[in-house]
Design an enzyme around this catalytic site. Sequence first.
Site, short mmCIF file in Angstrom:
data_model
loop_
_atom_site.label_atom_id
_atom_site.label_comp_id
_atom_site.label_asym_id
_atom_site.label_seq_id
_atom_site.Cartn_x
_atom_site.Cartn_y
_atom_site.Cartn_z
N CYS A 31 -6.88 61.26 23.66
CA CYS A 31 -5.74 60.27 23.35
C CYS A 31 -5.34 59.46 22.28
O CYS A 31 -4.36 58.94 21.86
CB CYS A 31 -5.36 59.19 24.65
N1 CO8 Z 1 -1.35 59.04 46.71
C1 CO8 Z 1 -1.57 58.32 47.32
N2 CO8 Z 1 -2.66 57.66 47.44
C2 CO8 Z 1 -3.65 57.70 46.29
C3 CO8 Z 1 -3.43 58.59 45.42
C4 CO8 Z 1 -2.13 59.49 45.58
N3 CO8 Z 1 -1.92 60.41 44.67
N4 CO8 Z 1 -4.39 58.88 44.45
C5 CO8 Z 1 -5.28 57.83 45.14
N5 CO8 Z 1 -4.88 57.15 46.14
C6 CO8 Z 1 -5.50 56.20 46.94
C7 CO8 Z 1 -7.20 56.43 46.78
O1 CO8 Z 1 -7.54 56.98 47.65
C8 CO8 Z 1 -7.44 54.88 47.10
O2 CO8 Z 1 -7.63 54.63 48.40
P1 CO8 Z 1 -8.69 53.59 49.12
O3 CO8 Z 1 -8.23 52.47 48.60
O4 CO8 Z 1 -8.19 53.80 50.66
O5 CO8 Z 1 -9.92 54.22 48.57
C9 CO8 Z 1 -6.09 54.17 46.48
O6 CO8 Z 1 -5.08 54.71 46.58
C10 CO8 Z 1 -6.53 53.58 45.04
O7 CO8 Z 1 -7.04 54.63 44.35
P2 CO8 Z 1 -7.66 54.24 43.03
O8 CO8 Z 1 -8.68 53.22 42.81
O9 CO8 Z 1 -8.03 55.60 42.19
O10 CO8 Z 1 -6.26 53.86 42.02
P3 CO8 Z 1 -5.95 52.80 40.70
O11 CO8 Z 1 -5.11 51.79 41.37
O12 CO8 Z 1 -7.22 52.68 40.22
O13 CO8 Z 1 -4.94 53.76 40.02
C11 CO8 Z 1 -5.08 55.08 38.07
C12 CO8 Z 1 -5.37 55.09 39.52
C13 CO8 Z 1 -3.42 55.19 38.04
C14 CO8 Z 1 -5.69 56.50 37.60
C15 CO8 Z 1 -5.58 54.04 37.36
O14 CO8 Z 1 -7.07 53.86 37.74
C16 CO8 Z 1 -5.74 54.30 35.79
O15 CO8 Z 1 -4.79 54.67 35.17
N6 CO8 Z 1 -6.80 53.95 35.16
C17 CO8 Z 1 -6.62 54.05 33.72
C18 CO8 Z 1 -7.22 55.13 33.13
C19 CO8 Z 1 -6.43 56.15 32.15
O16 CO8 Z 1 -5.27 55.76 31.73
N7 CO8 Z 1 -6.80 57.02 31.79
C20 CO8 Z 1 -6.25 58.12 30.91
C21 CO8 Z 1 -7.02 58.17 29.71
S1 CO8 Z 1 -6.84 59.75 29.20
C22 CO8 Z 1 -7.42 60.36 27.59
O17 CO8 Z 1 -8.20 59.57 27.02
C23 CO8 Z 1 -6.88 61.54 27.26
C24 CO8 Z 1 -7.76 62.57 28.03
C25 CO8 Z 1 -7.38 63.97 27.54
C26 CO8 Z 1 -5.86 64.54 28.15
C27 CO8 Z 1 -6.04 65.09 29.35
C28 CO8 Z 1 -5.04 65.80 29.76
C29 CO8 Z 1 -5.04 66.45 31.29
#
Ligand code: CO8
Length: 376
Positions: free
Chosen positions: A156
Amino acid sequence: MHQAVIAATGLYTPDQSISNAELVEAFNAYAVRFNADNGAAIAAGTVEALTPSSAEFIEKASGIRARFVMNKSGILDPAVMRPSIPERPNEEISILAEMAVAAARQAIDRWGKPASEIGAVLCAASNMQRAYPAMAIEVQQALGIEGFAFDMNVACSSATFGIKTAADFIASGSAKAVLMVNPEICSGHLNFRDRDSHFIFGDVATAVIVEAADQAPKTGEGAGWDILGTRLKTQFSNNIRNNFGFLNHCAPEGVGAKDKLFVQEGRKVFREVVPMVSEMIVTHAADLGIDPTGLKRLWLHQANINMNEMIGRRVLGRDPTRDENVIILDTYANTSSAGSIIAFHRANSDFAAGETGLICSFGAGYSAGTVFVRKR
Ligand code: CO8
Protein backbone atom coordinates in the site's frame (compact mmCIF):
# COMPACT_ATOMS: atom_id res chain seq x y z
CA MET A 1 20.59 19.40 -6.27
CA HIS A 2 17.39 19.93 -8.25
CA GLN A 3 14.09 20.48 -6.41
CA ALA A 4 11.14 18.32 -7.52
CA VAL A 5 7.47 19.19 -7.94
CA ILE A 6 4.34 17.12 -8.39
CA ALA A 7 3.25 18.50 -11.75
CA ALA A 8 0.07 16.52 -12.50
CA THR A 9 -1.98 13.47 -11.56
CA GLY A 10 -4.38 11.11 -13.36
CA LEU A 11 -7.03 8.60 -12.35
CA TYR A 12 -8.56 5.59 -14.10
CA THR A 13 -11.72 4.23 -12.48
CA PRO A 14 -13.19 0.93 -13.74
CA ASP A 15 -16.76 1.18 -15.03
CA GLN A 16 -18.08 -1.65 -12.84
CA SER A 17 -18.88 -1.25 -9.15
CA ILE A 18 -20.12 -3.66 -6.45
CA SER A 19 -22.21 -2.46 -3.49
CA ASN A 20 -21.89 -4.04 -0.05
CA ALA A 21 -25.38 -5.53 -0.47
CA GLU A 22 -24.38 -7.26 -3.74
CA LEU A 23 -21.11 -8.55 -2.27
CA VAL A 24 -22.82 -9.88 0.85
CA GLU A 25 -25.56 -11.57 -1.17
CA ALA A 26 -22.93 -13.46 -3.20
CA PHE A 27 -20.93 -14.43 -0.11
CA ASN A 28 -24.00 -15.62 1.74
CA ALA A 29 -25.16 -17.71 -1.24
CA TYR A 30 -21.67 -19.25 -1.33
CA ALA A 31 -21.81 -19.92 2.44
CA VAL A 32 -25.21 -21.68 2.16
CA ARG A 33 -23.80 -23.84 -0.64
CA PHE A 34 -20.58 -24.59 1.29
CA ASN A 35 -22.49 -25.56 4.43
CA ALA A 36 -24.84 -27.84 2.45
CA ASP A 37 -21.93 -29.50 0.60
CA ASN A 38 -20.07 -30.06 3.87
CA GLY A 39 -23.08 -30.95 6.03
CA ALA A 40 -21.69 -34.27 7.30
CA ALA A 41 -18.23 -32.87 8.13
CA ILE A 42 -19.79 -29.85 9.85
CA ALA A 43 -22.02 -32.19 11.91
CA ALA A 44 -18.95 -34.30 12.78
CA GLY A 45 -17.08 -31.15 13.86
CA THR A 46 -14.22 -31.55 11.36
CA VAL A 47 -15.22 -28.55 9.21
CA GLU A 48 -16.40 -25.22 10.54
CA ALA A 49 -19.70 -23.92 9.14
CA LEU A 50 -19.50 -20.53 7.43
CA THR A 51 -21.44 -17.67 9.02
CA PRO A 52 -23.11 -15.02 6.89
CA SER A 53 -21.50 -11.67 6.15
CA SER A 54 -23.34 -8.41 6.79
CA ALA A 55 -23.46 -5.12 4.87
CA GLU A 56 -24.06 -3.21 8.13
CA PHE A 57 -20.90 -4.70 9.69
CA ILE A 58 -18.84 -3.85 6.62
CA GLU A 59 -19.86 -0.21 6.56
CA LYS A 60 -19.44 0.22 10.30
CA ALA A 61 -16.07 -1.59 10.53
CA SER A 62 -14.49 -0.14 7.39
CA GLY A 63 -16.44 2.87 6.07
CA ILE A 64 -16.76 1.09 2.72
CA ARG A 65 -20.08 1.12 0.84
CA ALA A 66 -18.93 0.00 -2.61
CA ARG A 67 -15.82 -0.79 -4.63
CA PHE A 68 -14.90 -0.49 -8.32
CA VAL A 69 -13.75 -3.71 -9.96
CA MET A 70 -12.42 -4.86 -13.33
CA ASN A 71 -14.87 -7.77 -13.45
CA LYS A 72 -18.06 -7.88 -11.44
CA SER A 73 -19.75 -11.03 -12.78
CA GLY A 74 -17.07 -13.51 -11.67
CA ILE A 75 -16.77 -12.02 -8.18
CA LEU A 76 -20.54 -12.15 -7.64
CA ASP A 77 -21.02 -15.68 -9.00
CA PRO A 78 -21.15 -17.93 -5.89
CA ALA A 79 -19.64 -20.74 -7.97
CA VAL A 80 -16.65 -18.59 -9.03
CA MET A 81 -15.99 -15.88 -6.37
CA ARG A 82 -13.09 -14.22 -8.19
CA PRO A 83 -12.78 -11.84 -11.12
CA SER A 84 -12.99 -13.51 -14.54
CA ILE A 85 -10.24 -11.77 -16.49
CA PRO A 86 -9.24 -13.68 -19.60
CA GLU A 87 -5.53 -13.97 -20.41
CA ARG A 88 -4.46 -11.82 -23.32
CA PRO A 89 -2.01 -12.78 -26.06
CA ASN A 90 1.51 -11.35 -25.64
CA GLU A 91 0.93 -9.09 -28.65
CA GLU A 92 -1.89 -7.28 -26.82
CA ILE A 93 -1.32 -4.73 -24.05
CA SER A 94 -1.70 -6.36 -20.62
CA ILE A 95 -4.68 -5.32 -18.54
CA LEU A 96 -2.58 -3.81 -15.73
CA ALA A 97 -0.57 -1.75 -18.23
CA GLU A 98 -3.79 -0.66 -19.97
CA MET A 99 -5.20 0.71 -16.70
CA ALA A 100 -1.90 2.46 -15.93
CA VAL A 101 -1.77 3.99 -19.41
CA ALA A 102 -5.32 5.36 -19.05
CA ALA A 103 -4.39 7.09 -15.76
CA ALA A 104 -1.07 8.25 -17.23
CA ARG A 105 -2.73 9.77 -20.32
CA GLN A 106 -4.95 11.89 -18.07
CA ALA A 107 -1.92 13.04 -16.06
CA ILE A 108 0.03 13.86 -19.24
CA ASP A 109 -2.97 15.79 -20.61
CA ARG A 110 -3.19 17.86 -17.44
CA TRP A 111 0.58 18.39 -17.49
CA GLY A 112 0.27 19.85 -20.98
CA LYS A 113 3.67 18.64 -22.24
CA PRO A 114 4.44 15.76 -24.63
CA ALA A 115 5.09 12.31 -23.14
CA SER A 116 8.48 12.37 -24.88
CA GLU A 117 9.66 14.84 -22.20
CA ILE A 118 9.38 12.09 -19.57
CA GLY A 119 12.71 10.40 -18.84
CA ALA A 120 11.68 7.54 -16.55
CA VAL A 121 8.60 5.44 -15.72
CA LEU A 122 8.00 3.72 -12.39
CA CYS A 123 5.20 1.20 -11.92
CA ALA A 124 4.67 1.17 -8.15
CA ALA A 125 1.95 -1.21 -6.99
CA SER A 126 1.09 -4.10 -4.68
CA ASN A 127 1.02 -6.92 -7.21
CA MET A 128 2.40 -7.02 -10.74
CA GLN A 129 0.51 -9.32 -13.07
CA ARG A 130 3.64 -11.15 -14.19
CA ALA A 131 7.28 -11.58 -13.23
CA TYR A 132 8.77 -9.90 -16.33
CA PRO A 133 9.15 -7.92 -18.52
CA ALA A 134 8.46 -5.11 -16.06
CA MET A 135 4.98 -3.59 -16.30
CA ALA A 136 6.63 -0.16 -16.30
CA ILE A 137 8.49 -0.95 -19.53
CA GLU A 138 5.23 -1.91 -21.25
CA VAL A 139 3.66 1.37 -20.07
CA GLN A 140 6.75 3.25 -21.26
CA GLN A 141 6.48 1.66 -24.69
CA ALA A 142 2.72 2.28 -24.99
CA LEU A 143 3.26 5.98 -24.29
CA GLY A 144 6.30 6.37 -26.57
CA ILE A 145 8.65 7.35 -23.75
CA GLU A 146 12.44 6.97 -24.01
CA GLY A 147 14.81 6.53 -21.08
CA PHE A 148 14.25 3.78 -18.52
CA ALA A 149 11.45 2.11 -16.55
CA PHE A 150 11.10 -0.41 -13.73
CA ASP A 151 8.60 -1.88 -11.26
CA MET A 152 8.61 -1.46 -7.52
CA ASN A 153 6.42 -3.03 -4.84
CA VAL A 154 5.99 -1.74 -1.31
CA ALA A 155 2.34 -2.85 -1.03
CA CYS A 156 0.00 0.00 0.00
CA SER A 157 2.98 2.36 0.37
CA SER A 158 4.18 1.91 -3.19
CA ALA A 159 3.04 5.35 -4.39
CA THR A 160 4.84 7.42 -1.75
CA PHE A 161 7.94 5.29 -2.22
CA GLY A 162 7.53 5.94 -5.96
CA ILE A 163 7.21 9.71 -5.48
CA LYS A 164 10.35 9.73 -3.32
CA THR A 165 12.25 7.67 -5.88
CA ALA A 166 11.11 10.05 -8.63
CA ALA A 167 12.11 13.10 -6.57
CA ASP A 168 15.53 11.53 -5.93
CA PHE A 169 16.00 10.91 -9.67
CA ILE A 170 15.22 14.58 -10.28
CA ALA A 171 17.56 15.70 -7.49
CA SER A 172 20.44 13.63 -8.86
CA GLY A 173 19.79 14.64 -12.47
CA SER A 174 18.91 11.08 -13.62
CA ALA A 175 15.70 12.47 -15.21
CA LYS A 176 13.97 15.84 -15.64
CA ALA A 177 10.47 14.35 -15.47
CA VAL A 178 9.28 10.99 -14.10
CA LEU A 179 5.94 9.23 -14.59
CA MET A 180 4.86 7.07 -11.66
CA VAL A 181 1.82 4.80 -12.12
CA ASN A 182 -0.12 2.68 -9.58
CA PRO A 183 -2.37 0.14 -11.31
CA GLU A 184 -4.10 -2.01 -8.68
CA ILE A 185 -6.28 -5.05 -9.45
CA CYS A 186 -6.70 -5.85 -5.76
CA SER A 187 -9.69 -8.07 -6.58
CA GLY A 188 -7.26 -10.54 -8.20
CA HIS A 189 -5.55 -11.23 -4.88
CA LEU A 190 -8.46 -10.89 -2.51
CA ASN A 191 -10.17 -13.99 -1.07
CA PHE A 192 -13.88 -13.42 -1.76
CA ARG A 193 -14.65 -16.60 0.20
CA ASP A 194 -13.24 -15.08 3.40
CA ARG A 195 -15.88 -13.19 5.40
CA ASP A 196 -13.25 -11.25 7.38
CA SER A 197 -11.64 -9.62 4.35
CA HIS A 198 -13.87 -10.05 1.27
CA PHE A 199 -15.05 -6.43 1.46
CA ILE A 200 -11.75 -4.58 1.92
CA PHE A 201 -10.34 -3.89 -1.57
CA GLY A 202 -11.20 -2.41 -4.96
CA ASP A 203 -9.53 -1.86 -8.36
CA VAL A 204 -8.23 1.41 -9.83
CA ALA A 205 -5.13 3.06 -11.35
CA THR A 206 -3.48 6.39 -10.57
CA ALA A 207 -0.60 8.31 -12.14
CA VAL A 208 1.69 11.09 -10.90
CA ILE A 209 4.15 13.19 -12.90
CA VAL A 210 7.11 14.51 -10.91
CA GLU A 211 9.35 17.04 -12.63
CA ALA A 212 12.27 19.36 -11.94
CA ALA A 213 11.10 22.61 -10.34
CA ASP A 214 13.30 24.71 -12.63
CA GLN A 215 11.29 23.64 -15.70
CA ALA A 216 7.81 23.71 -14.07
CA PRO A 217 5.51 26.76 -14.18
CA LYS A 218 5.77 28.77 -10.95
CA THR A 219 2.26 30.23 -11.02
CA GLY A 220 -1.07 29.82 -12.77
CA GLU A 221 -3.16 26.76 -13.48
CA GLY A 222 -0.29 24.51 -14.46
CA ALA A 223 1.70 25.33 -11.32
CA GLY A 224 2.07 22.12 -9.39
CA TRP A 225 3.16 21.28 -5.88
CA ASP A 226 6.59 21.80 -4.35
CA ILE A 227 7.72 18.61 -2.64
CA LEU A 228 8.92 19.94 0.72
CA GLY A 229 10.15 16.64 2.07
CA THR A 230 9.76 12.88 1.73
CA ARG A 231 10.43 10.17 4.29
CA LEU A 232 10.13 6.37 4.14
CA LYS A 233 9.99 3.74 6.86
CA THR A 234 9.76 -0.04 6.85
CA GLN A 235 9.54 -2.58 9.65
CA PHE A 236 9.02 -6.30 8.97
CA SER A 237 5.69 -7.81 9.96
CA ASN A 238 3.74 -10.93 8.99
CA ASN A 239 0.45 -9.31 9.97
CA ILE A 240 -0.40 -8.47 6.35
CA ARG A 241 0.87 -11.09 3.97
CA ASN A 242 0.32 -12.78 0.60
CA ASN A 243 2.48 -15.85 -0.16
CA PHE A 244 1.53 -16.10 -3.82
CA GLY A 245 4.65 -16.30 -5.94
CA PHE A 246 6.67 -18.05 -8.60
CA LEU A 247 7.79 -20.86 -6.28
CA ASN A 248 4.22 -22.07 -5.68
CA HIS A 249 4.45 -24.72 -8.38
CA CYS A 250 7.40 -26.26 -6.48
CA ALA A 251 5.15 -26.94 -3.49
CA PRO A 252 1.96 -28.52 -4.85
CA GLU A 253 0.39 -28.79 -1.39
CA GLY A 254 0.49 -24.99 -1.21
CA VAL A 255 -1.38 -24.23 -4.42
CA GLY A 256 -4.81 -22.78 -3.69
CA ALA A 257 -4.13 -22.44 0.03
CA LYS A 258 -5.61 -19.37 1.74
CA ASP A 259 -2.21 -17.78 2.33
CA LYS A 260 -1.71 -17.47 -1.45
CA LEU A 261 -4.15 -14.55 -1.34
CA PHE A 262 -4.35 -11.50 0.95
CA VAL A 263 -4.46 -12.43 4.64
CA GLN A 264 -4.14 -10.17 7.65
CA GLU A 265 -4.46 -9.85 11.40
CA GLY A 266 -6.61 -6.73 11.09
CA ARG A 267 -6.74 -5.81 14.76
CA LYS A 268 -2.96 -6.11 15.18
CA VAL A 269 -2.39 -4.04 12.04
CA PHE A 270 -4.66 -1.37 13.42
CA ARG A 271 -2.95 -1.30 16.83
CA GLU A 272 0.60 -1.27 15.48
CA VAL A 273 0.30 0.93 12.40
CA VAL A 274 -1.71 3.86 13.83
CA PRO A 275 0.98 4.92 16.36
CA MET A 276 3.84 4.20 13.95
CA VAL A 277 2.38 6.38 11.19
CA SER A 278 1.09 9.19 13.42
CA GLU A 279 4.48 9.55 15.08
CA MET A 280 6.28 9.43 11.75
CA ILE A 281 4.12 12.26 10.36
CA VAL A 282 4.52 14.49 13.41
CA THR A 283 8.31 13.94 13.59
CA HIS A 284 8.80 14.52 9.87
CA ALA A 285 6.71 17.70 10.04
CA ALA A 286 8.81 18.99 12.96
CA ASP A 287 12.04 18.25 11.09
CA LEU A 288 10.73 20.30 8.15
CA GLY A 289 9.63 23.15 10.44
CA ILE A 290 5.95 22.51 9.66
CA ASP A 291 3.26 22.69 12.33
CA PRO A 292 1.17 19.56 11.63
CA THR A 293 -1.91 21.11 13.22
CA GLY A 294 -1.77 23.84 10.55
CA LEU A 295 -1.89 21.45 7.58
CA LYS A 296 -4.78 22.32 5.28
CA ARG A 297 -5.39 18.73 4.25
CA LEU A 298 -4.35 15.10 4.74
CA TRP A 299 -4.49 12.73 1.79
CA LEU A 300 -3.95 9.46 3.65
CA HIS A 301 -3.82 5.90 2.40
CA GLN A 302 -7.43 4.75 2.36
CA ALA A 303 -7.23 1.77 4.73
CA ASN A 304 -10.19 1.87 7.01
CA ILE A 305 -12.37 4.72 8.24
CA ASN A 306 -11.50 4.24 11.93
CA MET A 307 -7.79 3.99 11.24
CA ASN A 308 -7.80 7.07 9.00
CA GLU A 309 -9.80 9.12 11.49
CA MET A 310 -7.53 8.13 14.37
CA ILE A 311 -4.35 9.05 12.46
CA GLY A 312 -6.00 12.34 11.40
CA ARG A 313 -6.87 13.14 15.01
CA ARG A 314 -3.35 12.40 16.27
CA VAL A 315 -1.74 14.54 13.57
CA LEU A 316 -4.07 17.54 13.58
CA GLY A 317 -4.70 17.46 17.35
CA ARG A 318 -8.47 17.67 16.82
CA ASP A 319 -11.29 15.77 15.13
CA PRO A 320 -10.56 16.52 11.47
CA THR A 321 -13.41 17.47 9.17
CA ARG A 322 -13.89 15.47 5.96
CA ASP A 323 -12.49 18.51 4.21
CA GLU A 324 -9.24 18.22 6.21
CA ASN A 325 -8.97 14.41 6.12
CA VAL A 326 -10.17 13.27 2.71
CA ILE A 327 -12.08 9.96 2.65
CA ILE A 328 -12.80 8.18 -0.64
CA LEU A 329 -13.10 4.74 0.96
CA ASP A 330 -16.87 4.80 0.77
CA THR A 331 -16.96 4.46 -3.03
CA TYR A 332 -13.47 3.09 -3.87
CA ALA A 333 -12.74 0.87 -0.81
CA ASN A 334 -9.06 0.22 -0.05
CA THR A 335 -7.21 0.47 -3.37
CA SER A 336 -3.78 -0.23 -1.90
CA SER A 337 -1.07 2.11 -3.27
CA ALA A 338 -3.55 4.21 -5.25
CA GLY A 339 -5.70 5.34 -2.30
CA SER A 340 -3.78 8.43 -1.16
CA ILE A 341 -3.27 9.50 -4.79
CA ILE A 342 -7.02 9.21 -5.59
CA ALA A 343 -7.69 11.38 -2.53
CA PHE A 344 -5.05 13.94 -3.62
CA HIS A 345 -6.22 13.92 -7.25
CA ARG A 346 -9.87 14.51 -6.36
CA ALA A 347 -9.46 17.03 -3.56
CA ASN A 348 -6.75 19.62 -4.18
CA SER A 349 -8.19 22.18 -6.60
CA ASP A 350 -9.13 24.64 -3.82
CA PHE A 351 -5.55 25.11 -2.58
CA ALA A 352 -4.10 28.62 -2.80
CA ALA A 353 -0.38 29.18 -3.43
CA GLY A 354 1.59 28.59 -0.23
CA GLU A 355 -0.90 26.21 1.40
CA THR A 356 0.49 22.90 2.64
CA GLY A 357 -0.82 19.34 2.80
CA LEU A 358 0.39 15.78 3.33
CA ILE A 359 0.24 12.68 1.14
CA CYS A 360 0.84 9.65 3.35
CA SER A 361 0.68 5.91 2.85
CA PHE A 362 0.98 2.87 5.10
CA GLY A 363 0.50 -0.83 4.69
CA ALA A 364 2.06 -4.25 4.40
CA GLY A 365 5.74 -4.59 5.14
CA TYR A 366 5.03 -2.73 7.37
CA SER A 367 5.80 0.26 5.20
CA ALA A 368 4.96 3.96 5.47
CA GLY A 369 5.81 7.07 3.46
CA THR A 370 5.22 10.79 3.99
CA VAL A 371 5.30 13.45 1.27
CA PHE A 372 4.70 17.06 2.37
CA VAL A 373 3.61 19.28 -0.53
CA ARG A 374 3.00 23.03 -0.90
CA LYS A 375 0.93 24.57 -3.70
CA ARG A 376 3.12 26.69 -5.96
N1 CO8 B 1 -19.78 -9.60 8.38
C1 CO8 B 1 -20.24 -9.71 9.65
N2 CO8 B 1 -19.43 -9.89 10.70
C2 CO8 B 1 -18.11 -9.98 10.47
C3 CO8 B 1 -17.58 -9.88 9.19
C4 CO8 B 1 -18.47 -9.68 8.10
N3 CO8 B 1 -18.03 -9.57 6.83
N4 CO8 B 1 -16.23 -9.99 9.28
C5 CO8 B 1 -15.94 -10.16 10.56
N5 CO8 B 1 -17.08 -10.17 11.30
C6 CO8 B 1 -17.21 -10.35 12.75
C7 CO8 B 1 -16.09 -11.19 13.32
O1 CO8 B 1 -16.38 -12.56 13.20
C8 CO8 B 1 -16.03 -10.73 14.75
O2 CO8 B 1 -17.02 -11.39 15.50
P1 CO8 B 1 -16.75 -11.81 17.04
O3 CO8 B 1 -16.51 -10.51 17.76
O4 CO8 B 1 -17.99 -12.51 17.41
O5 CO8 B 1 -15.52 -12.67 17.01
C9 CO8 B 1 -16.44 -9.25 14.66
O6 CO8 B 1 -17.12 -9.10 13.41
C10 CO8 B 1 -15.25 -8.31 14.69
O7 CO8 B 1 -14.27 -8.76 13.73
P2 CO8 B 1 -12.87 -8.09 13.58
O8 CO8 B 1 -12.20 -8.04 14.90
O9 CO8 B 1 -12.12 -8.75 12.46
O10 CO8 B 1 -13.35 -6.65 13.08
P3 CO8 B 1 -12.61 -5.26 13.17
O11 CO8 B 1 -13.47 -4.34 13.95
O12 CO8 B 1 -11.19 -5.39 13.59
O13 CO8 B 1 -12.64 -4.78 11.66
C11 CO8 B 1 -11.12 -4.67 9.78
C12 CO8 B 1 -12.01 -5.55 10.66
C13 CO8 B 1 -12.02 -3.71 9.06
C14 CO8 B 1 -10.38 -5.55 8.78
C15 CO8 B 1 -10.12 -3.91 10.66
O14 CO8 B 1 -9.45 -4.77 11.54
C16 CO8 B 1 -9.08 -3.16 9.86
O15 CO8 B 1 -9.35 -2.50 8.89
N6 CO8 B 1 -7.85 -3.16 10.26
C17 CO8 B 1 -6.83 -2.38 9.54
C18 CO8 B 1 -6.10 -3.24 8.61
C19 CO8 B 1 -5.90 -2.65 7.24
O16 CO8 B 1 -6.31 -1.59 6.89
N7 CO8 B 1 -5.23 -3.46 6.44
C20 CO8 B 1 -5.05 -3.13 5.10
C21 CO8 B 1 -3.63 -2.85 4.80
S1 CO8 B 1 -3.49 -3.49 3.28
C22 CO8 B 1 -1.97 -3.32 2.54
O17 CO8 B 1 -0.97 -2.93 3.03
C23 CO8 B 1 -1.98 -3.73 1.12
C24 CO8 B 1 -1.78 -5.15 0.93
C25 CO8 B 1 -1.75 -5.42 -0.52
C26 CO8 B 1 -3.06 -5.26 -1.20
C27 CO8 B 1 -3.84 -6.51 -1.18
C28 CO8 B 1 -4.99 -6.49 -2.12
C29 CO8 B 1 -5.92 -7.68 -1.99
